[in-house]
Design an enzyme around this catalytic site. Structure first.
Site, PDB file in Angstrom:
ATOM      1  N   GLY A  16       0.758  -1.241   0.000  1.00 39.69           N
ATOM      2  CA  GLY A  16       0.000   0.000   0.000  1.00 39.69           C
ATOM      3  C   GLY A  16       0.788   1.291   0.000  1.00 39.69           C
ATOM      4  N   SER A  22       2.121   8.193   2.416  1.00 38.83           N
ATOM      5  CA  SER A  22       1.360   7.000   2.760  1.00 38.83           C
ATOM      6  C   SER A  22       1.679   6.509   4.169  1.00 38.83           C
ATOM      7  CB  SER A  22       1.677   5.862   1.789  1.00 38.83           C
ATOM      8  OG  SER A  22       1.346   6.193   0.469  1.00 38.83           O
ATOM      9  N   ASP A  69      -2.344  -7.232  -7.232  1.00 40.84           N
ATOM     10  CA  ASP A  69      -3.630  -6.552  -7.333  1.00 40.84           C
ATOM     11  C   ASP A  69      -4.560  -7.197  -6.314  1.00 40.84           C
ATOM     12  OD1 ASP A  69      -6.090  -5.509  -7.937  1.00 40.84           O
ATOM     13  OD2 ASP A  69      -6.038  -6.004 -10.065  1.00 40.84           O
ATOM     14  N   VAL A  70      -4.917  -6.470  -5.252  1.00 41.22           N
ATOM     15  CA  VAL A  70      -5.699  -7.076  -4.178  1.00 41.22           C
ATOM     16  C   VAL A  70      -7.145  -7.355  -4.568  1.00 41.22           C
ATOM     17  CG1 VAL A  70      -4.262  -6.084  -2.355  1.00 41.22           C
ATOM     18  CG2 VAL A  70      -6.319  -4.856  -3.113  1.00 41.22           C
ATOM     19  N   TYR A 160     -17.031  10.441   5.116  1.00 46.41           N
ATOM     20  CA  TYR A 160     -16.300   9.177   5.048  1.00 46.41           C
ATOM     21  C   TYR A 160     -17.152   8.082   4.405  1.00 46.41           C
ATOM     22  CZ  TYR A 160     -12.371   6.231   6.461  1.00 46.41           C
ATOM     23  OH  TYR A 160     -11.259   5.409   6.462  1.00 46.41           O
ATOM     24  N   LYS A 167     -14.392   0.001   6.556  1.00 48.90           N
ATOM     25  CA  LYS A 167     -13.452  -0.092   7.670  1.00 48.90           C
ATOM     26  C   LYS A 167     -14.073  -0.840   8.857  1.00 48.90           C
ATOM     27  CE  LYS A 167      -9.784   2.157   6.148  1.00 48.90           C
ATOM     28  NZ  LYS A 167      -8.482   1.488   5.949  1.00 48.90           N
ATOM     29  N   ILE A 196      -4.350  12.094   8.877  1.00 51.45           N
ATOM     30  CA  ILE A 196      -3.037  12.429   8.319  1.00 51.45           C
ATOM     31  C   ILE A 196      -3.232  12.719   6.840  1.00 51.45           C
ATOM     32  CG2 ILE A 196      -0.728  11.537   7.790  1.00 51.45           C
ATOM     33  CD1 ILE A 196      -0.864   9.896  10.340  1.00 51.45           C
ATOM     34  N   LEU A 199      -2.832  10.422   0.460  1.00 50.67           N
ATOM     35  CA  LEU A 199      -3.536  10.510  -0.814  1.00 50.67           C
ATOM     36  C   LEU A 199      -5.005  10.152  -0.641  1.00 50.67           C
ATOM     37  CD1 LEU A 199      -3.169  10.991  -3.879  1.00 50.67           C
ATOM     38  CD2 LEU A 199      -2.720   8.533  -4.110  1.00 50.67           C
TER      39      LEU A 199
END
Length: 259
Positions: A16, A22, A69-70, A160, A167, A196, A199
């Site tokens: 990631g 990141s 590629d997940v 979000y 999540k 934070i 991106l």
């Protein structure tokens, strides 16, 4: 300190890293300093270019860099087979992968598309299960799987939207994986990082307001840094946290404790 961490020379997979901001890069920096051997995965060629430049600019050497590629079971399987064949034992995996379509973050949550909901879940939550499954055969000495979450998993955070639901599924998956993998001495935990400027954060319309709110009201009266998240992740991967699994660890200046 190295004796306490017992992480020098361990093989850790980092998934990631998108750029220097990141969370995964913050983790990588902390692990490099502790002497770990890092294996990086990337999805697209442009991600590989950014990653190799980051490593070069910071004079870091990756043990291995592998395409993954997940959203593809075959790609995940092939990636971990390659990693396993080249390094033998995997001691840890850092899963810092999440994504949702922009329209599903900027619009009203009630208008989330079926396809957008499924994509966010697949990329951000199911990928952890798939990664753990393919990494497990190579974690023959035990180890850790650590993922990245956010407070929006348990509270409604404006903007979000569908990512918060993903999540929430991710955090639940952490607990079920911890329950199953514990018998193999594999610990599974999540780091719930404060706001934070990554991106991914650009897609959250209320992000700047969240930053100011944390500065004003959190117990530490400041936002956390990438390095602080990296160092806590290092602690969770290391022997310092050998008795901890299935937990959501907050690194957010204490903001999560507020009513």
């Amino acid at each position: 300190m190295e004796d306490l961490l017992k992480i020098k020379g361990k093989n850790i997979v980092i998934m990631g890293v998108a750029n220097e901001r990141s969370l995964a890069w913050g983790v990588a920096k902390s692990l490099f300093k502790a002497g770990a051997n890092l294996i990086f995965t990337y999805r697209l060629d442009r991600s590989l270019s950014k990653l190799t430049k980051l490593l070069s600019d910071n004079s870091y050497d990756a043990k291995l860099i592998v395409q993954c590629d997940v959203n593809s079971d075959d790609s995940i399987k092939n990636a971990f087979q390659e990693i396993g064949s080249k390094v033998g034992v995997i001691h840890g995996v850092v899963h810092s992968v999440a994504f949702a379509h922009a329209e599903d973050l900027k619009g009203d949550f009630i208008n989330t598309s079926r396809e957008g909901y499924a994509f966010a879940q697949d990329t951000s939550a199911y990928s952890l299960i798939a990664v753990a499954r393919e990494a497990k055969p190579y974690m023959t000495e035990g180890g850790t799987v650590t993922t990245m979450s956010y407070l929006g998993a348990e509270r409604a955070v404006s903007g979000y939207n569908v990512m918060g639901v993903a999540k929430a599924a991710l955090e639940s998956s952490v607990k079920y994986l911890a329950l199953e993998m514990g018998k193999d001495n594999i610990r599974v935990n999540a780091i719930s990082a404060g706001a934070i400027r990554t991106l991914a954060a650009k897609g959250v319309g209320s992000f700047n307001a969240i930053l100011h709110k944390i500065e004003e009201t959190s117990p530490l009266k400041r936002n956390v840094t990438q390095d602080e998240v990296g160092d806590m992740t290092l602690a969770m991967i290391s022997e310092l946290s050998r008795g901890v699994t299935g937990e959501i660890i907050y690194v957010d200046s204490g903001y999560n404790i507020l009513g």
